[in-house]
Design a protein around this motif. Sequence first.
Motif, mmCIF file in Angstrom:
data_model
loop_
_atom_site.group_PDB
_atom_site.id
_atom_site.type_symbol
_atom_site.label_atom_id
_atom_site.label_comp_id
_atom_site.label_asym_id
_atom_site.label_seq_id
_atom_site.Cartn_x
_atom_site.Cartn_y
_atom_site.Cartn_z
ATOM 1 N N PRO A 1 0.829 -1.207 0.000
ATOM 2 C CA PRO A 1 0.000 0.000 0.000
ATOM 3 C C PRO A 1 0.866 1.260 0.000
ATOM 4 C CG PRO A 1 -0.804 -1.586 1.607
ATOM 5 C CD PRO A 1 0.523 -2.097 1.134
ATOM 6 N N ALA A 2 0.401 2.296 -0.664
ATOM 7 C CA ALA A 2 1.168 3.532 -0.741
ATOM 8 C C ALA A 2 1.431 4.123 0.637
ATOM 9 C CB ALA A 2 0.437 4.542 -1.621
ATOM 10 N N ALA A 3 0.462 4.006 1.537
ATOM 11 C CA ALA A 3 0.644 4.562 2.886
ATOM 12 C C ALA A 3 1.834 3.920 3.584
ATOM 13 C CB ALA A 3 -0.625 4.367 3.707
ATOM 14 N N ASP A 4 2.033 2.615 3.353
ATOM 15 C CA ASP A 4 3.172 1.927 3.964
ATOM 16 C C ASP A 4 4.487 2.409 3.366
ATOM 17 O OD1 ASP A 4 1.362 0.542 5.455
ATOM 18 O OD2 ASP A 4 1.563 -1.344 4.364
ATOM 19 N N ALA A 5 4.488 2.652 2.052
ATOM 20 C CA ALA A 5 5.708 3.134 1.396
ATOM 21 C C ALA A 5 6.072 4.533 1.875
ATOM 22 C CB ALA A 5 5.522 3.128 -0.124
ATOM 23 N N VAL A 6 5.063 5.385 2.042
ATOM 24 C CA VAL A 6 5.316 6.739 2.561
ATOM 25 C C VAL A 6 5.881 6.654 3.974
ATOM 26 C CG1 VAL A 6 4.223 8.900 3.262
ATOM 27 C CG2 VAL A 6 3.567 7.826 1.104
ATOM 28 N N LYS A 7 5.286 5.814 4.811
ATOM 29 C CA LYS A 7 5.746 5.670 6.191
ATOM 30 C C LYS A 7 7.181 5.158 6.241
ATOM 31 C CE LYS A 7 4.539 3.478 10.592
ATOM 32 N NZ LYS A 7 3.566 2.590 11.291
ATOM 33 N N ALA A 8 7.505 4.190 5.376
ATOM 34 C CA ALA A 8 8.864 3.642 5.354
ATOM 35 C C ALA A 8 9.885 4.704 4.978
ATOM 36 C CB ALA A 8 8.931 2.468 4.375
ATOM 37 N N TRP A 9 9.530 5.566 4.017
ATOM 38 C CA TRP A 9 10.436 6.643 3.619
ATOM 39 C C TRP A 9 10.647 7.612 4.781
ATOM 40 C CZ3 TRP A 9 10.878 11.871 3.295
ATOM 41 C CH2 TRP A 9 11.883 12.380 2.474
ATOM 42 N N MET A 10 9.569 7.934 5.468
ATOM 43 C CA MET A 10 9.665 8.875 6.589
ATOM 44 C C MET A 10 10.572 8.339 7.694
ATOM 45 S SD MET A 10 7.863 11.363 5.487
ATOM 46 C CE MET A 10 6.527 11.717 4.338
ATOM 47 N N LEU A 11 10.501 7.031 7.939
ATOM 48 C CA LEU A 11 11.308 6.437 9.003
ATOM 49 C C LEU A 11 12.801 6.494 8.701
ATOM 50 C CD1 LEU A 11 9.126 3.316 9.911
ATOM 51 C CD2 LEU A 11 9.520 5.352 11.323
ATOM 52 N N THR A 12 13.145 6.529 7.433
ATOM 53 C CA THR A 12 14.562 6.595 7.050
ATOM 54 C C THR A 12 15.004 8.018 6.705
ATOM 55 O OG1 THR A 12 13.989 6.026 4.762
ATOM 56 C CG2 THR A 12 14.588 4.209 6.240
ATOM 57 N N HIS A 13 14.097 8.980 6.795
ATOM 58 C CA HIS A 13 14.421 10.389 6.520
ATOM 59 C C HIS A 13 13.803 11.246 7.620
ATOM 60 C CE1 HIS A 13 14.816 8.359 2.631
ATOM 61 N NE2 HIS A 13 15.606 9.332 2.252
ATOM 62 N N PRO B 1 -6.263 5.871 -3.431
ATOM 63 C CA PRO B 1 -6.149 5.854 -4.900
ATOM 64 C C PRO B 1 -5.240 4.763 -5.437
ATOM 65 C CG PRO B 1 -4.964 7.734 -3.971
ATOM 66 C CD PRO B 1 -5.764 7.135 -2.861
ATOM 67 N N ASP B 2 -4.297 4.302 -4.645
ATOM 68 C CA ASP B 2 -3.421 3.227 -5.124
ATOM 69 C C ASP B 2 -4.164 1.911 -5.293
ATOM 70 O OD1 ASP B 2 -3.575 3.504 -2.274
ATOM 71 O OD2 ASP B 2 -2.022 1.968 -2.068
ATOM 72 N N SER B 3 -5.261 1.726 -4.560
ATOM 73 C CA SER B 3 -5.968 0.444 -4.610
ATOM 74 C C SER B 3 -6.588 0.187 -5.978
ATOM 75 C CB SER B 3 -7.052 0.385 -3.523
ATOM 76 O OG SER B 3 -8.075 1.329 -3.769
ATOM 77 N N LYS B 4 -6.951 1.255 -6.703
ATOM 78 C CA LYS B 4 -7.578 1.021 -8.009
ATOM 79 C C LYS B 4 -6.589 0.452 -9.018
ATOM 80 C CE LYS B 4 -7.218 5.944 -9.349
ATOM 81 N NZ LYS B 4 -8.008 7.141 -9.719
ATOM 82 N N TRP B 5 -5.313 0.787 -8.859
ATOM 83 C CA TRP B 5 -4.311 0.264 -9.793
ATOM 84 C C TRP B 5 -3.881 -1.136 -9.400
ATOM 85 C CZ3 TRP B 5 -5.422 3.310 -13.351
ATOM 86 C CH2 TRP B 5 -5.553 4.691 -13.168
ATOM 87 N N ARG B 6 -4.123 -1.539 -8.147
ATOM 88 C CA ARG B 6 -3.782 -2.896 -7.709
ATOM 89 C C ARG B 6 -4.917 -3.887 -7.963
ATOM 90 N NH1 ARG B 6 -2.339 -0.430 -2.745
ATOM 91 N NH2 ARG B 6 -3.921 -1.697 -1.715
ATOM 92 N N LEU B 7 -6.115 -3.386 -8.235
ATOM 93 C CA LEU B 7 -7.276 -4.249 -8.402
ATOM 94 C C LEU B 7 -7.145 -5.097 -9.673
ATOM 95 C CD1 LEU B 7 -10.111 -5.035 -7.426
ATOM 96 C CD2 LEU B 7 -11.016 -3.122 -8.767
ATOM 97 N N ARG B 8 -7.448 -6.393 -9.554
ATOM 98 C CA ARG B 8 -7.358 -7.329 -10.669
ATOM 99 C C ARG B 8 -8.681 -8.105 -10.821
ATOM 100 N NH1 ARG B 8 -3.744 -4.489 -11.148
ATOM 101 N NH2 ARG B 8 -1.510 -4.900 -11.429
ATOM 102 N N PRO B 9 -8.955 -8.626 -12.013
ATOM 103 C CA PRO B 9 -10.208 -9.376 -12.222
ATOM 104 C C PRO B 9 -10.402 -10.529 -11.237
ATOM 105 C CG PRO B 9 -9.184 -8.864 -14.333
ATOM 106 C CD PRO B 9 -8.206 -8.451 -13.273
ATOM 107 N N ASN B 10 -9.323 -11.217 -10.874
ATOM 108 C CA ASN B 10 -9.479 -12.344 -9.941
ATOM 109 C C ASN B 10 -9.923 -11.873 -8.560
ATOM 110 O OD1 ASN B 10 -6.979 -11.153 -9.444
ATOM 111 N ND2 ASN B 10 -6.007 -13.067 -8.832
ATOM 112 N N ALA B 11 -9.503 -10.668 -8.162
ATOM 113 C CA ALA B 11 -9.940 -10.116 -6.877
ATOM 114 C C ALA B 11 -11.438 -9.803 -6.916
ATOM 115 C CB ALA B 11 -9.149 -8.860 -6.533
ATOM 116 N N LEU B 12 -11.911 -9.265 -8.041
ATOM 117 C CA LEU B 12 -13.343 -9.007 -8.188
ATOM 118 C C LEU B 12 -14.126 -10.311 -8.112
ATOM 119 C CD1 LEU B 12 -15.833 -7.330 -8.839
ATOM 120 C CD2 LEU B 12 -15.206 -7.416 -11.264
#
Length: 425
Positions: free
Chosen positions: A23-35, A325-336
């Motif tokens: 998830p994008a929120a996790d990536a943002v948090k990881a960057w913050m922890l190292t900066h 907003p990142d979830s829409k790009w991760r969504l796949r037909p099998n998940a639906l």
Amino acid sequence: MRNGARQQAAIEILTSLETQRQPAADAVKAWMLTHRFAGSKDRAEIGDLVFGALRWKQSSAWRMGEDTPRAWVWGALRWGFGQSAQWIEDSLTDDPHAPAPMTDAERAALSGDNIANAPAHVRGDFPEWLDTSLTRIFGDARAEEGAALAAPAPLDLRANTLKTDREKLVAALAESPKLKGPPEFTPHAPDGVRIPWSQGRTFPWATEQSFVRGWFEVQDEGSQIAARISGAQPGMQIADICAGGGGKTLALAALMQNKGQIFAHDIDGRRLAPLKERLDRAGVRNVQIRAPMRTKDALADLRDRMDIVFVDAPCTGSGTWRRSPDSKWRLRPNALAKRLEEQQEALALAAPLVKAGGRLIYVTCSVLPEENEDAVAAFLASYVQFTPVGLEPVGLPAYERSIGVQMTPRKTGCDGFYVAVLQRA
């Protein structure tokens, strides 16, 4: 940090998302922890840039002629947040931590706009494979509906009428120094309070004394409306069988004025963990938590007894793309396909609990017809004792479907919620 450095930080985070599925929120948090040198304002601005780039990723790539994190960030700044091409170029000057200087092609792209020639899924910033589904419900308006689902969302609160009313809540929040402007009333839900989105600012609602006292819960207006459509009244017997963390359980309890009984259940018992604390804070006394059992049916004694069975069904969450907003790009037909199976399982669990003359309320936070009217139609074909109840009297500016209603940000101003009411003979 200067604006150019924030842009470079966002580009680095987005680049990491290309190779690490998270998830994008996790990536943002990881960057913050190292900066850790990044201050609170930097963190807020960088977060907005990352999520803005993901909101308008497809339209930015079309406009810029490049499908890269750099193009997404500058596209978000230019057409999402309204900065000029000159502002973006100036932000790169004399900043050693800024992205590389602008090319002539990038400068020309930022100075123009060719989006009018783009297909609907690009203008609406939604996955191309969903174009057929969204055409079914929105027709020629699907690009505009998609664009509304890509825009930043406000923060909606529900005043807890067991302890206060929304006039008092607004007055209390208006005194908070953490708010940039005064909160507003939501246009449709009578207990809703809205805090408009503001770039680079977040409202730390969990630290507000009014929250600690149980005066409000965070709940989108569409979710509040769905609870009201159920027709919950004091003294009723209600089962909330996909209760999760309990947002709608709490809303139903307030509508019932703590009279009657709500049975909160979820097949994943871990999701119920926050509910006890939330019930205590809100002053709710008429909820019984029914965790799943290994050896017997936790709902067996409720069969044929419930006035209302509320099914907040598992879904793709396409109606909440404003918030993730990142979830829409991760969504796949099998998940639906998986969600469609889970929805029928939830409905099959709910149906036996409804008493004669009672109601089954089916809700999703989705705009996909496969998860909404199609799912209900499939259920009705097997459970002939249920019939849909018309919802025209709710008076919402929503899409009326063959079964139920569809709310959207563009039409209703809230997340994309679908609601159908089914009555047992």
